[in-house]
Enzyme design. Structure first.
Site, mmCIF file in Angstrom:
data_model
loop_
_atom_site.group_PDB
_atom_site.id
_atom_site.type_symbol
_atom_site.label_atom_id
_atom_site.label_comp_id
_atom_site.label_asym_id
_atom_site.label_seq_id
_atom_site.Cartn_x
_atom_site.Cartn_y
_atom_site.Cartn_z
ATOM 1 N N TYR A 182 0.538 -1.382 -0.007
ATOM 2 C CA TYR A 182 -0.131 -0.120 0.081
ATOM 3 C C TYR A 182 0.835 1.356 0.057
ATOM 4 C CZ TYR A 182 -3.305 3.741 1.127
ATOM 5 O OH TYR A 182 -4.493 4.069 1.616
ATOM 6 N N ASP A 213 9.335 2.857 -0.337
ATOM 7 C CA ASP A 213 8.072 3.542 0.770
ATOM 8 C C ASP A 213 8.210 2.831 1.908
ATOM 9 O OD1 ASP A 213 6.230 4.612 2.032
ATOM 10 O OD2 ASP A 213 4.671 3.596 0.216
ATOM 11 N N LYS A 258 4.008 9.587 9.035
ATOM 12 C CA LYS A 258 4.210 9.257 9.862
ATOM 13 C C LYS A 258 4.969 9.440 11.378
ATOM 14 C CE LYS A 258 1.592 5.494 8.363
ATOM 15 N NZ LYS A 258 0.232 4.556 8.013
HETATM 16 N N1 PLP Z 1 3.152 4.225 2.436
HETATM 17 C C1 PLP Z 1 2.697 3.379 3.603
HETATM 18 C C2 PLP Z 1 3.548 2.234 3.594
HETATM 19 C C3 PLP Z 1 1.288 3.419 3.987
HETATM 20 O O1 PLP Z 1 1.368 2.819 5.151
HETATM 21 C C4 PLP Z 1 0.448 4.107 3.973
HETATM 22 C C5 PLP Z 1 -0.487 4.972 4.556
HETATM 23 O O2 PLP Z 1 -0.597 4.000 5.586
HETATM 24 C C6 PLP Z 1 0.996 4.992 3.155
HETATM 25 C C7 PLP Z 1 2.183 5.100 2.446
HETATM 26 C C8 PLP Z 1 -0.144 6.424 2.873
HETATM 27 O O3 PLP Z 1 0.372 7.728 4.166
HETATM 28 P P1 PLP Z 1 -0.561 8.530 4.414
HETATM 29 O O4 PLP Z 1 -1.783 7.313 4.884
HETATM 30 O O5 PLP Z 1 -0.025 9.024 5.661
HETATM 31 O O6 PLP Z 1 -1.775 9.174 3.132
#
Ligand code: PLP
Length: 419
Positions: free
Chosen positions: A138, A231, A259
């Protein structure tokens, strides 16, 4: 129950009664009143040891004293300026010092914005269109990456409203499988701009990379003029000061952060090699912008957070994680349950399957009904986890020995009723 009443009311005003899908679970989610340290308190007077921790940002626990103090001070000075600040530069320097691939940073407001911008940058840099992502990973809720993407969207492979043309440029491959990726690159390597990967998959439970897998990704991307994007929205500042890239000793071209970076306030960032980052407007022509980018509240909270995360913090988190995981593993062994306990450092999850879990398909062999029973048993007994088998549980520095003891007691009785 006030939470039940409020949820029924909320459904009239918020789609599904919540502002993010994974927050809705049956029969109704509890509504938070306040939180402190490892505990979350609801509007019905219940208290929970929190292993969700807002899905990851709160590594120091809720309402960390120093972060709150610094933010209160900043609030008196204004919450958004629309002009640069000294603190943004300080935070950028801090990120660059900690994260191996970071030579320059652009602060944004969420992980979603960070991955969207990183992919745009990779496409601009390579002049290619396609990207590769891993099944079950994700990377936020934008169109480029909303294909087979983790917990919230499992069962909804593509969202209606995402044009086919967009996802046609997003190619899926299984995580931890060198052969499949080799074949894919052989076929389409010339057209691939980027590989985006969660170095530890944290949105389909918790799946670490197999030995050498991230090194393989580094090599194959280098050989094929493909930008490697880690990521690290979850793993950044969590498993080591420099995130997964430091932990596994593999340096990507770009990293996306979120985060923890915002110290509990909305924030994201992309960072990486100078030659790439300088392509971003206004020094380059790759457009990226945001009214609240680098806003002083999130930046202050982020600085306050990162200052508290030194090597002692990581040693302590590893210790806490190991104690809890060993306790859970002992319970599983004593009860002769072969469920799969996954995790490292402050991340963990029990998969209700006896199969080894190393990718999306094997994770999906888990029995979600069993997970549901486990989740509700824990909730009733004062433990809150993310309400999905395909999320990761988190620990914070605020979780203490009495939390661990109670957690193990409750998990023990939960598992004895789930076979
Ligand atoms: N990338 C990863 C690995 C994530 O776990 C998340 C959210 O849980 C995101 C991107 C997206 O981040 P946001 O919810 O701050 O948009």
């Amino acid at each position: 129950m006030k939470s039940e009443e409020l949820f029924n009311e909320a459904k009239n005003y918020l789609p599904g009664g919540v502002d993010s899908p994974v927050r809705a679970y049956k029969p109704y989610p509890f509504f938070a009143k306040h939180a402190k340290g490892s505990k979350l308190f609801d509007i019905d007077g219940n208290v929970y040891i929190d292993y969700c921790l807002a899905y990851g940002p709160l590594v120091l626990g809720h309402a960390n004293y120093r972060i709150m103090k610094d933010v209160k001070k900043q609030l008196e000075l204004g919450s958004a300026y629309g002009v640069p600040t000294e603190k943004e530069v300080e935070l950028a320097k801090t990120v660059i010092k900690k994260v191996p691939c970071a030579e320059m940073v652009r602060f944004v407001n969420s992980g979603t914005e960070a991955t969207m911008s990183a992919i745009r940058l990779a496409r601009a840099a390579t002049g290619k269109k396609k990207i590769i992502k891993f099944e079950g990973s994700y990377h936020g809720a934008h169109d480029y990456v909303l294909v087979k993407s983790g917990s919230g969207a499992v069962g909804l492979p593509d969202s209606p409203g995402v044009p086919e043309e967009t996802t046609q440029n997003t190619i899926l491959t299984p995580f931890n499988d060198e052969e499949s990726l080799n074949a894919l690159i052989k076929k389409e390597g010339n057209e691939i701009a980027a590989i985006i990967v969660e170095p530890i998959m944290g949105n389909i439970g918790c799946i670490p990379p197999k030995e050498g897998y991230l090194k393989f990704l580094r090599q194959i991307t280098e050989e094929n003029n493909i930008i490697l994007i880690f990521d690290e929205v979850i793993t950044g500042f969590r498993i080591a000061e420099g995130g997964a890239q430091e932990y596994f000793g593999v340096t990507p071209d770009l990293v996306t952060l979120g985060k923890i970076l915002g110290g509990g306030f909305p924030m994201g960032a992309l960072a990486g090699k100078k030659e790439l980052m300088e392509m971003i407007a206004p020094s380059g022509s790759v457009y990226q912008a945001g009214t609240f980018n680098g806003n002083p509240i999130s930046v202050t909270a982020g600085l306050s957070m990162l200052k508290q995360l030194d090597h002692r913090f990581y040693a302590e988190m590893d210790k806490k994680g190991n104690v809890l995981r060993k306790g859970i593993q002992d319970i599983l062994d004593d009860a002769d349950l072969n469920f799969n306990l996954a995790g490292l450092s402050s991340m963990f999850q029990i998969y209700f399957t006896k199969e080894e879990v190393y990718d999306y398909s094997s994770a999906k062999s888990a029995d979600t009904e069993k997970f549901d029973q486990y989740f509700h048993y824990l909730l009733k007994n004062g433990l809150f986890l993310p309400p999905s088998q395909f999320e990761c549980c988190f620990l914070s520095l605020a979780h203490d020995e009495s939390d661990t003891q109670k957690t193990l007691e409750v998990i023990n009785s939960a598992l004895s009723s789930i076979r």
